[in-house]
Motif scaffolding. Structure first.
Motif, PDB file in Angstrom:
ATOM      1  N   GLY A  43      -0.510 -56.015 -24.744  1.00 31.99           N
ATOM      2  CA  GLY A  43      -0.296 -55.406 -26.047  1.00 31.99           C
ATOM      3  C   GLY A  43       0.045 -56.368 -27.169  1.00 31.99           C
ATOM      4  N   THR A  44       0.652 -57.510 -26.833  1.00 32.39           N
ATOM      5  CA  THR A  44       1.131 -58.425 -27.873  1.00 32.39           C
ATOM      6  C   THR A  44       0.545 -59.825 -27.763  1.00 32.39           C
ATOM      7  OG1 THR A  44       3.228 -57.216 -28.016  1.00 32.39           O
ATOM      8  CG2 THR A  44       3.189 -59.463 -28.904  1.00 32.39           C
ATOM      9  N   TRP A  45       0.715 -60.455 -26.603  1.00 32.20           N
ATOM     10  CA  TRP A  45       0.370 -61.876 -26.502  1.00 32.20           C
ATOM     11  C   TRP A  45      -1.134 -62.119 -26.589  1.00 32.20           C
ATOM     12  CZ3 TRP A  45      -2.369 -64.902 -22.935  1.00 32.20           C
ATOM     13  CH2 TRP A  45      -2.249 -66.288 -23.127  1.00 32.20           C
ATOM     14  N   PHE A  46      -1.905 -61.501 -25.715  1.00 28.92           N
ATOM     15  CA  PHE A  46      -3.331 -61.812 -25.632  1.00 28.92           C
ATOM     16  C   PHE A  46      -4.105 -61.473 -26.910  1.00 28.92           C
ATOM     17  CE2 PHE A  46      -7.706 -61.155 -23.900  1.00 28.92           C
ATOM     18  CZ  PHE A  46      -7.928 -62.475 -23.533  1.00 28.92           C
ATOM     19  N   PRO A  47      -3.868 -60.326 -27.544  1.00 31.46           N
ATOM     20  CA  PRO A  47      -4.634 -60.014 -28.751  1.00 31.46           C
ATOM     21  C   PRO A  47      -4.426 -61.012 -29.883  1.00 31.46           C
ATOM     22  CG  PRO A  47      -3.576 -58.035 -27.895  1.00 31.46           C
ATOM     23  CD  PRO A  47      -3.001 -59.189 -27.139  1.00 31.46           C
TER      24      PRO A  47
END
Length: 248
Positions: free
Chosen positions: A71-75
């Motif tokens: 939800g946060t890091w990869f995008p």
């Protein structure tokens, strides 16, 4: 300044909540106690951790690893399209199944060592383990910088040494054989440029006339083409239509 706030519990006895202000001036709780002195001490300790730089909201560390990564890091992790494709595969194949349900703040170096041992026992190559560790370390570097965690569990964890593959360089005879079997003149030029410059296929195929400076015999490499999956193309299109914060 740390302080204790008094309230009356359901049993009619006084209870004290240790309070302090974070860097944004918001009131934070350091816990509720039966004694005022303990509440004040807890609030003072929280203030001390804040002055050390440990100012994040502890609740953020309670989120699950999968929730944070997906939800946060990869995008918002800025990498090249081909690298992003590799990251996605390795995450879903080797990292999320192991750490996915664990809270971010609960992942310790011992957990990472167990994960490395599991990969070794499953016969994964040192090169793959090294890639997986690179991704996991990048995740926790970001989490540490954003004060989601106060520990980098990958630090000090050893992985199998990946042996370096010897470079295979074609001989002059092998190059001549390749060149003679290329019948199209334009393709012969690409082969010559490749062998003389060492450029990659993606860099050569993106060459433009303006990249060639014949007067000074200079070739400028400023673009490259990469192959990506349809999913990565969709993600790139989505990112192109949104304003994301610049990388820091």
């Amino acid at each position: 300044m740390a302080y204790a706030r008094k309230r009356i519990g359901k049993d009619g006895k006084p209870r004290y909540t240790g309070c302090y202000l974070d860097l944004q001036g918001r009131e934070r709780s350091a816990g509720t106690f039966g004694e005022k002195r303990r509440a004040e001490r807890a609030a003072q300790e929280a203030e001390f951790r804040q002055r050390e730089g440990r100012v994040g909201d502890p609740k953020r560390g309670k989120q699950r690893f999968r929730e944070y990564v997906v939800g946060t890091w990869f995008p918002h992790h800025v990498v090249e399209a081909k690298t992003r494709e590799t990251y996605r595969y390795n995450l879903h194949a080797h990292i999320l199944p192991w750490f996915g349900t664990t809270r971010m703040s609960e992942i310790m170096p011992g957990d990472v060592r167990e994960w490395v041992t599991d990969q070794v026992n499953r016969g994964m190559s040192p090169q793959t383990i090294d890639k997986n560790m690179t991704i996991l370390s990048a995740i926790f570097t970001t989490a540490l910088n954003d004060q989601i965690t106060f520990l980098h569990p990958c630090k000090g964890v050893k992985i199998p040494v990946a042996p370096k593959k010897p470079l295979r360089i074609i001989t002059s005879e092998q190059f001549d054989a390749i060149y003679q079997n290329v019948k199209v003149v334009s393709l012969q030029l690409l082969v010559e440029l490749d062998i003389e410059s060492g450029m990659r296929w993606g860099e050569i195929t993106e060459m433009r006339p303006r990249d060639l400076d014949f007067a000074n015999s200079i070739v400028t490499v400023s673009r490259a083409v990469v192959e990506v999956t349809p999913e990565d193309r969709r993600n790139q299109a989505v990112m192109a239509t949104h304003d994301f914060p610049a990388a820091r």
